[in-house]
Scaffold this motif. Structure first.
Motif, PDB file in Angstrom:
ATOM      1  N   ASP A  23       1.391  -0.035   9.448  1.00  0.00           N
ATOM      2  CA  ASP A  23       1.164  -1.312   8.768  1.00  0.00           C
ATOM      3  C   ASP A  23      -0.134  -1.871   8.842  1.00  0.00           C
ATOM      4  O   ASP A  23      -0.816  -2.381   7.596  1.00  0.00           O
ATOM      5  CB  ASP A  23       2.247  -2.398   9.250  1.00  0.00           C
ATOM      6  CG  ASP A  23       3.466  -2.161   8.535  1.00  0.00           C
ATOM      7  OD1 ASP A  23       3.797  -1.544   7.626  1.00  0.00           O
ATOM      8  OD2 ASP A  23       4.472  -2.627   9.392  1.00  0.00           O
ATOM      9  N   ILE A  26      -2.512   0.400   6.498  1.00  0.00           N
ATOM     10  CA  ILE A  26      -2.468   0.058   5.311  1.00  0.00           C
ATOM     11  C   ILE A  26      -3.206  -1.207   4.837  1.00  0.00           C
ATOM     12  O   ILE A  26      -3.819  -1.163   3.872  1.00  0.00           O
ATOM     13  CB  ILE A  26      -0.849   0.038   5.071  1.00  0.00           C
ATOM     14  CG1 ILE A  26      -0.309   1.822   4.833  1.00  0.00           C
ATOM     15  CG2 ILE A  26      -0.663  -0.500   3.529  1.00  0.00           C
ATOM     16  CD1 ILE A  26       1.109   1.512   4.981  1.00  0.00           C
ATOM     17  N   ARG A  41      -1.843   5.782  -0.589  1.00  0.00           N
ATOM     18  CA  ARG A  41      -0.336   6.401  -0.937  1.00  0.00           C
ATOM     19  C   ARG A  41       0.050   7.256   0.113  1.00  0.00           C
ATOM     20  O   ARG A  41       1.370   7.267   0.588  1.00  0.00           O
ATOM     21  CB  ARG A  41      -0.352   6.979  -2.300  1.00  0.00           C
ATOM     22  CG  ARG A  41      -0.207   6.182  -3.607  1.00  0.00           C
ATOM     23  CD  ARG A  41       0.005   7.168  -4.671  1.00  0.00           C
ATOM     24  NE  ARG A  41      -1.617   7.135  -5.297  1.00  0.00           N
ATOM     25  CZ  ARG A  41      -1.988   8.228  -6.060  1.00  0.00           C
ATOM     26  NH1 ARG A  41      -0.884   9.398  -6.230  1.00  0.00           N
ATOM     27  NH2 ARG A  41      -2.762   8.235  -6.500  1.00  0.00           N
ATOM     28  N   LYS A  44       1.140   5.130   2.813  1.00  0.00           N
ATOM     29  CA  LYS A  44       2.684   4.351   2.832  1.00  0.00           C
ATOM     30  C   LYS A  44       3.661   5.379   2.806  1.00  0.00           C
ATOM     31  O   LYS A  44       4.710   5.080   3.138  1.00  0.00           O
ATOM     32  CB  LYS A  44       2.436   3.774   1.364  1.00  0.00           C
ATOM     33  CG  LYS A  44       1.770   2.371   1.178  1.00  0.00           C
ATOM     34  CD  LYS A  44       1.667   1.791  -0.164  1.00  0.00           C
ATOM     35  CE  LYS A  44       1.042   0.530  -0.301  1.00  0.00           C
ATOM     36  NZ  LYS A  44       1.026   0.014  -1.556  1.00  0.00           N
ATOM     37  N   LYS A  45       3.434   6.801   2.491  1.00  0.00           N
ATOM     38  CA  LYS A  45       4.702   7.736   2.497  1.00  0.00           C
ATOM     39  C   LYS A  45       4.660   8.098   3.986  1.00  0.00           C
ATOM     40  O   LYS A  45       5.995   8.232   4.272  1.00  0.00           O
ATOM     41  CB  LYS A  45       4.124   9.029   1.748  1.00  0.00           C
ATOM     42  CG  LYS A  45       4.920  10.169   1.645  1.00  0.00           C
ATOM     43  CD  LYS A  45       4.303  11.122   1.006  1.00  0.00           C
ATOM     44  CE  LYS A  45       5.691  12.155   0.773  1.00  0.00           C
ATOM     45  NZ  LYS A  45       5.589  13.299  -0.199  1.00  0.00           N
ATOM     46  N   ARG A  47       4.420   5.890   6.535  1.00  0.00           N
ATOM     47  CA  ARG A  47       5.272   4.799   6.817  1.00  0.00           C
ATOM     48  C   ARG A  47       6.836   4.655   6.454  1.00  0.00           C
ATOM     49  O   ARG A  47       7.654   4.422   7.078  1.00  0.00           O
ATOM     50  CB  ARG A  47       4.493   3.391   6.363  1.00  0.00           C
ATOM     51  CG  ARG A  47       5.395   2.276   6.647  1.00  0.00           C
ATOM     52  CD  ARG A  47       4.833   1.017   6.362  1.00  0.00           C
ATOM     53  NE  ARG A  47       4.623   0.915   4.937  1.00  0.00           N
ATOM     54  CZ  ARG A  47       4.271  -0.157   4.200  1.00  0.00           C
ATOM     55  NH1 ARG A  47       3.659  -1.081   4.807  1.00  0.00           N
ATOM     56  NH2 ARG A  47       4.211  -0.208   2.928  1.00  0.00           N
TER      57      ARG A  47
END
Length: 67
Positions: A23, A26, A41, A44-45, A47
Motif C-alpha cells: 500500500d 503504491i 499496475r 496493484k496486481k 497487492r
C-alpha cells in the motif's frame, strides 16, 4: 516452537504486513512524476494476490458456523 513459526496465524500476520507495505509503495509510486503506469499496475496486481491469499487463509482459519 517450530509449529508457531509456520502457523497459519503467523502467515496471516506476515501477509498483512506485506500488504500494508505494498500500500505504501503504491501510494509513493502514484505520486512520482512521470507516472510509471506499468510499475503501478504490477504493484496493484501483487497487492491483489496478497489480498486473495489473506482471504483464503482467513476462511481456512475460521470454523464454519452451524446452519
Amino acid at each position: 516452537m517450530d509449529e508457531e513459526l509456520h502457523s497459519p496465524a503467523r502467515r496471516l500476520i506476515e501477509l498483512r504486513m506485506a500488504h500494508a507495505e505494498l500500500d505504501g509503495r503504491i501510494d509513493a509510486a502514484a505520486l512520482q512524476q512521470p507516472l510509471d503506469e506499468l510499475g503501478l499496475r504490477r504493484l496493484k496486481k501483487q497487492r491483489l494476490v496478497l489480498r486473495d491469499e489473506i482471504a483464503r487463509l482467513e476462511a481456512a482459519c475460521d470454523p464454519d458456523e452451524p446452519a
